[in-house]
Scaffold this motif. Structure first.
Motif, PDB file in Angstrom:
ATOM      1  N   ARG A 154       0.846  -1.198   0.000  1.00  0.00           N
ATOM      2  CA  ARG A 154       0.000   0.000   0.000  1.00  0.00           C
ATOM      3  C   ARG A 154       0.880   1.247   0.000  1.00  0.00           C
ATOM      4  N   GLY A 155       0.381   2.289  -0.609  1.00  0.00           N
ATOM      5  CA  GLY A 155       1.098   3.567  -0.591  1.00  0.00           C
ATOM      6  C   GLY A 155       2.386   3.503  -1.382  1.00  0.00           C
ATOM      7  N   GLY A 156       3.416   4.113  -0.832  1.00  0.00           N
ATOM      8  CA  GLY A 156       4.717   4.072  -1.476  1.00  0.00           C
ATOM      9  C   GLY A 156       5.157   5.381  -2.084  1.00  0.00           C
ATOM     10  N   GLY A 157       4.241   6.283  -2.228  1.00  0.00           N
ATOM     11  CA  GLY A 157       4.634   7.597  -2.708  1.00  0.00           C
ATOM     12  C   GLY A 157       4.439   7.822  -4.192  1.00  0.00           C
ATOM     13  N   GLU A 158       4.307   9.080  -4.525  1.00  0.00           N
ATOM     14  CA  GLU A 158       4.037   9.492  -5.904  1.00  0.00           C
ATOM     15  C   GLU A 158       5.229   9.261  -6.828  1.00  0.00           C
ATOM     16  N   ALA A 159       6.439   9.443  -6.327  1.00  0.00           N
ATOM     17  CA  ALA A 159       7.626   9.271  -7.173  1.00  0.00           C
ATOM     18  C   ALA A 159       7.731   7.834  -7.678  1.00  0.00           C
ATOM     19  N   LEU A 160       7.434   6.879  -6.830  1.00  0.00           N
ATOM     20  CA  LEU A 160       7.467   5.477  -7.254  1.00  0.00           C
ATOM     21  C   LEU A 160       6.376   5.203  -8.277  1.00  0.00           C
ATOM     22  N   ARG A 161       5.193   5.730  -8.070  1.00  0.00           N
ATOM     23  CA  ARG A 161       4.102   5.590  -9.051  1.00  0.00           C
ATOM     24  C   ARG A 161       4.501   6.164 -10.398  1.00  0.00           C
ATOM     25  N   GLU A 162       5.108   7.329 -10.370  1.00  0.00           N
ATOM     26  CA  GLU A 162       5.526   7.977 -11.620  1.00  0.00           C
ATOM     27  C   GLU A 162       6.603   7.173 -12.325  1.00  0.00           C
ATOM     28  N   PHE A 163       7.510   6.598 -11.566  1.00  0.00           N
ATOM     29  CA  PHE A 163       8.624   5.856 -12.148  1.00  0.00           C
ATOM     30  C   PHE A 163       8.182   4.529 -12.762  1.00  0.00           C
ATOM     31  N   ALA A 164       7.255   3.850 -12.117  1.00  0.00           N
ATOM     32  CA  ALA A 164       6.836   2.508 -12.566  1.00  0.00           C
ATOM     33  C   ALA A 164       6.256   2.561 -13.980  1.00  0.00           C
ATOM     34  N   ASP A 165       6.498   1.479 -14.736  1.00  0.00           N
ATOM     35  CA  ASP A 165       5.937   1.352 -16.084  1.00  0.00           C
ATOM     36  C   ASP A 165       4.468   0.964 -16.037  1.00  0.00           C
ATOM     37  N   THR A 166       4.128   0.133 -15.065  1.00  0.00           N
ATOM     38  CA  THR A 166       2.757  -0.343 -14.895  1.00  0.00           C
ATOM     39  C   THR A 166       2.384  -0.176 -13.434  1.00  0.00           C
ATOM     40  N   VAL A 167       1.226   0.418 -13.190  1.00  0.00           N
ATOM     41  CA  VAL A 167       0.716   0.562 -11.824  1.00  0.00           C
ATOM     42  C   VAL A 167      -0.693  -0.006 -11.814  1.00  0.00           C
ATOM     43  N   SER A 168      -0.910  -0.985 -10.955  1.00  0.00           N
ATOM     44  CA  SER A 168      -2.244  -1.539 -10.766  1.00  0.00           C
ATOM     45  C   SER A 168      -2.648  -1.334  -9.316  1.00  0.00           C
ATOM     46  N   GLU A 169      -3.835  -0.783  -9.145  1.00  0.00           N
ATOM     47  CA  GLU A 169      -4.345  -0.538  -7.799  1.00  0.00           C
ATOM     48  C   GLU A 169      -5.471  -1.520  -7.524  1.00  0.00           C
ATOM     49  N   ILE A 170      -5.287  -2.309  -6.495  1.00  0.00           N
ATOM     50  CA  ILE A 170      -6.282  -3.306  -6.131  1.00  0.00           C
ATOM     51  C   ILE A 170      -7.200  -2.685  -5.083  1.00  0.00           C
ATOM     52  N   GLN A 171      -8.466  -2.630  -5.417  1.00  0.00           N
ATOM     53  CA  GLN A 171      -9.450  -1.952  -4.586  1.00  0.00           C
ATOM     54  C   GLN A 171     -10.101  -2.935  -3.618  1.00  0.00           C
ATOM     55  N   ASP A 172     -10.275  -2.498  -2.387  1.00  0.00           N
ATOM     56  CA  ASP A 172     -10.962  -3.290  -1.376  1.00  0.00           C
ATOM     57  C   ASP A 172     -12.449  -2.950  -1.431  1.00  0.00           C
ATOM     58  N   ILE A 173     -13.231  -3.890  -1.896  1.00  0.00           N
ATOM     59  CA  ILE A 173     -14.680  -3.682  -1.965  1.00  0.00           C
ATOM     60  C   ILE A 173     -15.370  -4.390  -0.805  1.00  0.00           C
ATOM     61  N   LYS A 174     -14.920  -5.606  -0.526  1.00  0.00           N
ATOM     62  CA  LYS A 174     -15.520  -6.418   0.535  1.00  0.00           C
ATOM     63  C   LYS A 174     -14.465  -7.418   0.973  1.00  0.00           C
ATOM     64  N   HIS A 175     -14.371  -7.691   2.262  1.00  0.00           N
ATOM     65  CA  HIS A 175     -13.382  -8.647   2.756  1.00  0.00           C
ATOM     66  C   HIS A 175     -14.013  -9.541   3.817  1.00  0.00           C
ATOM     67  N   ALA A 176     -13.813 -10.827   3.686  1.00  0.00           N
ATOM     68  CA  ALA A 176     -14.398 -11.803   4.610  1.00  0.00           C
ATOM     69  C   ALA A 176     -13.976 -11.559   6.056  1.00  0.00           C
ATOM     70  N   PHE A 177     -12.751 -11.104   6.274  1.00  0.00           N
ATOM     71  CA  PHE A 177     -12.248 -10.878   7.619  1.00  0.00           C
ATOM     72  C   PHE A 177     -13.132  -9.892   8.386  1.00  0.00           C
ATOM     73  N   ARG A 178     -13.601  -8.852   7.699  1.00  0.00           N
ATOM     74  CA  ARG A 178     -14.464  -7.862   8.361  1.00  0.00           C
ATOM     75  C   ARG A 178     -15.812  -8.459   8.740  1.00  0.00           C
ATOM     76  N   ALA A 179     -16.190  -9.559   8.120  1.00  0.00           N
ATOM     77  CA  ALA A 179     -17.440 -10.243   8.465  1.00  0.00           C
ATOM     78  C   ALA A 179     -17.195 -11.331   9.508  1.00  0.00           C
ATOM     79  N   GLY A 180     -15.964 -11.380  10.042  1.00  0.00           N
ATOM     80  CA  GLY A 180     -15.657 -12.335  11.097  1.00  0.00           C
ATOM     81  C   GLY A 180     -15.122 -13.667  10.621  1.00  0.00           C
ATOM     82  N   VAL A 181     -14.768 -13.781   9.352  1.00  0.00           N
ATOM     83  CA  VAL A 181     -14.223 -15.040   8.809  1.00  0.00           C
ATOM     84  C   VAL A 181     -12.702 -15.018   8.965  1.00  0.00           C
TER      85      VAL A 181
END
Length: 189
Positions: A154-181
């Motif tokens: 997570r995070g890492g700063g804007e300079a690293l984002r700018e430098f990288a050739d490919t940036v993929s952001e994985i979005q948290d929509i729902k997680h089983a852990f928050r439901a107690g699993v």
């Protein structure tokens, strides 16, 4: 369908440069490290050399670690082994561990025999200011031309984002852990 095929063909003809890439897998969602290890498996399938440095992880055994150490001992694998640094109360020891892990990463980033280098959870080292951002960017700039690098966390700063050739952001929509699993062996670790 033919129109899509033509567009895809045109794009692939425009991609003519052959070199390694830097891929940043970030975001609050689950699957960043899993994706990186999937790329390691892909490389191994082709008989290509892989090196992995894990920052943060290492106190709890993971399936990835077991697989690499037992089935693929040819893969360079180093863990910072401090666990989750936000649980630590010894910042100096955490910084020393990060610097030691980074020293291992630098060796990989200077070795042209490595096709893929994975720097798992490296972004936290920037967020917590355990490692210097410019030092990391310099090592990435100076790596062998054909070497690819995957950076996760997570995070890492804007300079690293700018430098990288490919940036993929994985979005948290729902997680089983928050439901107690509870986290599951083989799925979550």
């Amino acid at each position: 369908m033919n129109t899509r095929k033509i567009k895809a063909g045109n794009r692939s003809q425009q991609a003519t440069e052959e070199r390694g890439v830097v891929i940043l897998l970030t975001g609050n969602g689950k699957g960043k490290s899993s994706s990186a290890f999937g790329m390691a498996m892909r490389c191994l399938g082709y008989g290509l050399k892989v090196g992995i440095v894990q920052f943060i992880k290492g106190k709890q055994l993971s399936g990835e670690e077991i697989f690499i150490r037992e089935k693929h001992p040819e893969v360079f694998f180093h863990q910072m082994a401090t666990g989750f640094t936000w649980e630590s109360e010894d910042r100096e020891a955490d910084i020393a561990a990060a610097e030691e892990a980074w020293a291992q990463a630098v060796k990989l980033l200077q070795d042209s025999s490595y096709h893929l280098v994975i720097l798992d959870e490296l972004t936290y080292m920037l967020s917590y200011k355990y490692l210097d951002e410019e030092t990391i960017l310099k090592a990435l700039r100076e790596r062998p031309e054909q070497q690819s690098v995957v950076i996760t966390g997570r995070g890492g700063g804007e300079a690293l984002r700018e430098f990288a050739d490919t940036v993929s952001e994985i979005q948290d929509i729902k997680h089983a852990f928050r439901a107690g699993v509870k986290a599951r062996k083989g799925v979550d670790f």
